[in-house]
Design a protein around this motif. Structure first.
Motif, PDB file in Angstrom:
ATOM      1  N   ASP A  13       0.857  -1.341  -0.001  1.00 18.53           N
ATOM      2  CA  ASP A  13       0.087   0.151  -0.015  1.00 18.53           C
ATOM      3  C   ASP A  13       0.910   1.255   0.085  1.00 18.53           C
ATOM      4  O   ASP A  13       0.430   2.116  -0.714  1.00 18.53           O
ATOM      5  N   GLN A  14       1.813   1.375   0.782  1.00 16.78           N
ATOM      6  CA  GLN A  14       2.802   2.321   0.830  1.00 16.78           C
ATOM      7  C   GLN A  14       3.419   2.511  -0.520  1.00 16.78           C
ATOM      8  O   GLN A  14       3.488   3.891  -1.074  1.00 16.78           O
ATOM      9  N   LYS A  15       3.952   1.476  -1.325  1.00 14.22           N
ATOM     10  CA  LYS A  15       4.788   1.700  -2.321  1.00 14.22           C
ATOM     11  C   LYS A  15       3.550   2.091  -3.316  1.00 14.22           C
ATOM     12  O   LYS A  15       3.915   3.093  -4.224  1.00 14.22           O
ATOM     13  N   ASP A  16       2.446   1.753  -3.631  1.00 14.84           N
ATOM     14  CA  ASP A  16       1.558   2.200  -4.296  1.00 14.84           C
ATOM     15  C   ASP A  16       1.166   3.354  -4.167  1.00 14.84           C
ATOM     16  O   ASP A  16       0.998   4.232  -5.292  1.00 14.84           O
ATOM     17  N   ARG A  17       1.055   3.923  -3.055  1.00 15.56           N
ATOM     18  CA  ARG A  17       0.533   5.497  -2.609  1.00 15.56           C
ATOM     19  C   ARG A  17       1.557   6.435  -3.145  1.00 15.56           C
ATOM     20  O   ARG A  17       1.407   7.446  -3.886  1.00 15.56           O
ATOM     21  N   LEU A  18       3.024   5.839  -2.944  1.00 16.65           N
ATOM     22  CA  LEU A  18       4.030   6.808  -3.220  1.00 16.65           C
ATOM     23  C   LEU A  18       4.249   6.754  -4.899  1.00 16.65           C
ATOM     24  O   LEU A  18       4.638   7.690  -5.315  1.00 16.65           O
ATOM     25  N   ASP A  19       3.889   5.656  -5.495  1.00 19.06           N
ATOM     26  CA  ASP A  19       4.107   5.554  -6.955  1.00 19.06           C
ATOM     27  C   ASP A  19       3.215   6.601  -7.525  1.00 19.06           C
ATOM     28  O   ASP A  19       3.424   7.419  -8.449  1.00 19.06           O
ATOM     29  N   ARG A  20       2.046   6.533  -6.818  1.00 21.49           N
ATOM     30  CA  ARG A  20       0.990   7.571  -7.496  1.00 21.49           C
ATOM     31  C   ARG A  20       1.259   8.964  -7.106  1.00 21.49           C
ATOM     32  O   ARG A  20       1.108   9.827  -7.954  1.00 21.49           O
ATOM     33  N   GLN A  21       1.658   9.460  -6.003  1.00 21.19           N
ATOM     34  CA  GLN A  21       1.965  10.573  -5.618  1.00 21.19           C
ATOM     35  C   GLN A  21       3.161  11.151  -6.501  1.00 21.19           C
ATOM     36  O   GLN A  21       2.975  12.117  -7.103  1.00 21.19           O
ATOM     37  N   MET A  22       3.952  10.195  -6.919  1.00 22.83           N
ATOM     38  CA  MET A  22       5.466  10.768  -7.563  1.00 22.83           C
ATOM     39  C   MET A  22       4.711  10.834  -8.988  1.00 22.83           C
ATOM     40  O   MET A  22       5.443  11.718  -9.911  1.00 22.83           O
ATOM     41  N   GLY A  23       4.084   9.959  -9.481  1.00 22.54           N
ATOM     42  CA  GLY A  23       3.468  10.116 -10.734  1.00 22.54           C
ATOM     43  C   GLY A  23       2.822  11.588 -11.121  1.00 22.54           C
ATOM     44  O   GLY A  23       2.905  12.226 -12.017  1.00 22.54           O
ATOM     45  N   PHE A  24       1.881  11.874 -10.067  1.00 25.02           N
ATOM     46  CA  PHE A  24       1.211  13.230 -10.211  1.00 25.02           C
ATOM     47  C   PHE A  24       2.257  14.216 -10.297  1.00 25.02           C
ATOM     48  O   PHE A  24       2.211  15.123 -11.031  1.00 25.02           O
ATOM     49  N   LEU A  25       3.390  14.224  -9.427  1.00 28.29           N
ATOM     50  CA  LEU A  25       4.356  15.230  -9.388  1.00 28.29           C
ATOM     51  C   LEU A  25       5.058  15.267 -10.653  1.00 28.29           C
ATOM     52  O   LEU A  25       5.476  16.502 -10.890  1.00 28.29           O
ATOM     53  N   ARG A  26       5.371  14.189 -11.289  1.00 28.75           N
ATOM     54  CA  ARG A  26       6.255  14.341 -12.382  1.00 28.75           C
ATOM     55  C   ARG A  26       4.982  14.703 -13.676  1.00 28.75           C
ATOM     56  O   ARG A  26       5.643  15.750 -14.346  1.00 28.75           O
ATOM     57  N   GLU A  27       3.878  14.349 -13.418  1.00 27.96           N
ATOM     58  CA  GLU A  27       2.749  14.992 -14.639  1.00 27.96           C
ATOM     59  C   GLU A  27       2.686  16.528 -14.485  1.00 27.96           C
ATOM     60  O   GLU A  27       2.976  17.320 -15.668  1.00 27.96           O
ATOM     61  N   VAL A  28       2.655  16.998 -13.345  1.00 29.62           N
ATOM     62  CA  VAL A  28       2.485  18.499 -13.154  1.00 29.62           C
ATOM     63  C   VAL A  28       3.553  19.481 -13.329  1.00 29.62           C
ATOM     64  O   VAL A  28       3.635  20.603 -13.413  1.00 29.62           O
ATOM     65  N   ASP A  29       4.889  18.822 -13.503  1.00 28.14           N
ATOM     66  CA  ASP A  29       6.212  19.297 -13.957  1.00 28.14           C
ATOM     67  C   ASP A  29       5.574  20.025 -15.392  1.00 28.14           C
ATOM     68  O   ASP A  29       6.365  21.037 -15.651  1.00 28.14           O
ATOM     69  N   LYS A  30       4.936  19.463 -16.195  1.00 30.46           N
ATOM     70  CA  LYS A  30       4.512  20.078 -17.298  1.00 30.46           C
ATOM     71  C   LYS A  30       3.919  21.566 -17.230  1.00 30.46           C
ATOM     72  O   LYS A  30       4.027  22.108 -18.280  1.00 30.46           O
ATOM     73  N   LEU A  31       3.462  22.035 -16.098  1.00 27.21           N
ATOM     74  CA  LEU A  31       2.834  23.325 -16.100  1.00 27.21           C
ATOM     75  C   LEU A  31       4.001  24.229 -16.156  1.00 27.21           C
ATOM     76  O   LEU A  31       3.427  25.550 -16.576  1.00 27.21           O
ATOM     77  N   LYS A  32       5.084  23.692 -16.078  1.00 33.39           N
ATOM     78  CA  LYS A  32       6.197  24.812 -16.335  1.00 33.39           C
ATOM     79  C   LYS A  32       6.475  25.294 -17.897  1.00 33.39           C
ATOM     80  O   LYS A  32       6.953  26.237 -18.153  1.00 33.39           O
ATOM     81  N   GLY A  33       5.860  24.367 -18.492  1.00 30.39           N
ATOM     82  CA  GLY A  33       6.070  24.737 -20.029  1.00 30.39           C
ATOM     83  C   GLY A  33       4.593  25.238 -20.747  1.00 30.39           C
ATOM     84  O   GLY A  33       4.706  25.541 -21.875  1.00 30.39           O
ATOM     85  N   ILE A  34       3.824  25.559 -19.925  1.00 27.70           N
ATOM     86  CA  ILE A  34       2.544  26.495 -20.506  1.00 27.70           C
ATOM     87  C   ILE A  34       2.886  27.783 -20.357  1.00 27.70           C
ATOM     88  O   ILE A  34       2.946  28.218 -19.362  1.00 27.70           O
ATOM     89  N   LEU A  35       2.697  28.464 -21.478  1.00 31.06           N
ATOM     90  CA  LEU A  35       3.148  29.756 -21.494  1.00 31.06           C
ATOM     91  C   LEU A  35       1.729  30.803 -21.363  1.00 31.06           C
ATOM     92  O   LEU A  35       0.705  30.244 -22.087  1.00 31.06           O
ATOM     93  N   ARG A  36       1.658  31.836 -20.562  1.00 29.35           N
ATOM     94  CA  ARG A  36       0.406  32.703 -20.471  1.00 29.35           C
ATOM     95  C   ARG A  36       0.480  33.813 -21.195  1.00 29.35           C
ATOM     96  O   ARG A  36       1.710  34.244 -21.737  1.00 29.35           O
ATOM     97  N   ALA A  37      -0.352  34.759 -21.341  1.00 28.36           N
ATOM     98  CA  ALA A  37      -0.688  36.037 -22.026  1.00 28.36           C
ATOM     99  C   ALA A  37       0.333  36.960 -21.561  1.00 28.36           C
ATOM    100  O   ALA A  37       0.918  37.730 -22.237  1.00 28.36           O
ATOM    101  N   SER A  38       0.445  36.950 -20.147  1.00 28.39           N
ATOM    102  CA  SER A  38       1.272  37.849 -19.447  1.00 28.39           C
ATOM    103  C   SER A  38       2.789  37.844 -19.768  1.00 28.39           C
ATOM    104  O   SER A  38       3.309  36.517 -19.898  1.00 28.39           O
ATOM    105  N   ARG A  39       3.503  38.812 -19.540  1.00 27.54           N
ATOM    106  CA  ARG A  39       5.097  38.733 -19.691  1.00 27.54           C
ATOM    107  C   ARG A  39       5.585  38.837 -18.303  1.00 27.54           C
ATOM    108  O   ARG A  39       5.091  39.563 -17.621  1.00 27.54           O
ATOM    109  N   LEU A  40       6.836  38.815 -18.204  1.00 24.07           N
ATOM    110  CA  LEU A  40       7.668  38.991 -17.023  1.00 24.07           C
ATOM    111  C   LEU A  40       7.579  40.424 -17.015  1.00 24.07           C
ATOM    112  O   LEU A  40       7.785  41.092 -17.974  1.00 24.07           O
ATOM    113  N   LEU A  41       8.034  41.019 -15.667  1.00 25.29           N
ATOM    114  CA  LEU A  41       8.100  42.543 -15.566  1.00 25.29           C
ATOM    115  C   LEU A  41       9.278  42.885 -16.270  1.00 25.29           C
ATOM    116  O   LEU A  41       9.084  44.304 -16.682  1.00 25.29           O
ATOM    117  N   ASP A  42      10.332  42.241 -16.737  1.00 27.72           N
ATOM    118  CA  ASP A  42      11.396  43.139 -17.338  1.00 27.72           C
ATOM    119  C   ASP A  42      11.131  42.610 -18.839  1.00 27.72           C
ATOM    120  O   ASP A  42      11.963  43.086 -19.651  1.00 27.72           O
TER     121      ASP A  42
END
Length: 205
Positions: A13-42
């Motif tokens: 159960d612990q292994k399955d739980r950690l596998d699912r949590q780590m899988g989620f954390l890997r997947e949401v790394d993709k948010l770093k590649g989603i560009l918004r309409a807003s620009r950085l202040l510089d």
């Protein structure tokens, strides 16, 4: 003489739980590649959604003293942490862009189903409930979170001489409706500070 600690034996159960949590954390790394309409202040590049989420969490932490007394700022920060995860599948919907809001809501709900269900069932329920609360914007926590989410971009555009307002031909009337309504509802002190600055900018532009 030092003794090397042995590796802990994980249950299935612990292994399955950690596998699912780590899988989620890997997947949401993709948010770093989603560009918004807003620009950085510089103005060097577009902001990505992960940067936006970090920045508005900091906004909430710094500006939390201006929330209503019943607002739990720690919950607001958690809400803002996950509020844009759905953009991994649904993409960014610029506030001043031409967006089919009904279609976008369906895409975002489907993305929430997929992404949060990568987590163990209890965390999936908790994260999805928090995301749904933010989207509905009916509780004091969600209304303050929405106010913070709507505050960041205008503050940035004021700093950069108009930013995306120029590209989208934004008017003060639009800002009153699209920004002012949610900000004034969830954090009237912030709107009392922000609106005169917006009005002054548009008066001279």
């Amino acid at each position: 003489m030092t003794q090397t600690a042995s590796l802990m034996d994980l249950s299935a159960d612990q292994k399955d739980r950690l596998d699912r949590q780590m899988g989620f954390l890997r997947e949401v790394d993709k948010l770093k590649g989603i560009l918004r309409a807003s620009r950085l202040l510089d103005d060097t590049r577009f902001e990505n959604s992960a940067e936006h989420s970090w920045h508005i969490m900091l906004y909430a932490a710094v500006l939390g003293e201006h929330a209503a007394p019943e607002v739990d700022v720690s919950r607001v920060i958690r809400m803002l942490l996950i509020h844009d995860i759905v953009e991994i599948n649904a993409g960014d919907a610029p506030i001043h862009g031409h967006v089919d809001h009904e279609a976008m809501a369906l895409k975002e709900a489907a993305a929430a189903d997929r992404l949060f269900n990568l987590l163990p069932a209890d965390q999936a329920r908790d994260f999805r409930a928090l995301w749904d609360e933010f989207e509905a914007a009916q509780t004091p926590d969600a209304q303050f979170a929405k106010a913070i989410d709507r505050t960041q971009a205008p503050v940035g555009n004021l700093h950069s001489g108009g930013g995306t307002w120029i590209e989208y031909n934004v008017t003060m009337d639009q800002l009153d409706t699209r920004v002012g309504t949610p900000v004034n509802r969830g954090a009237p002190v912030l709107w009392a500070w922000l609106r005169p600055r917006l009005a002054a900018f548009f008066a001279k532009s």
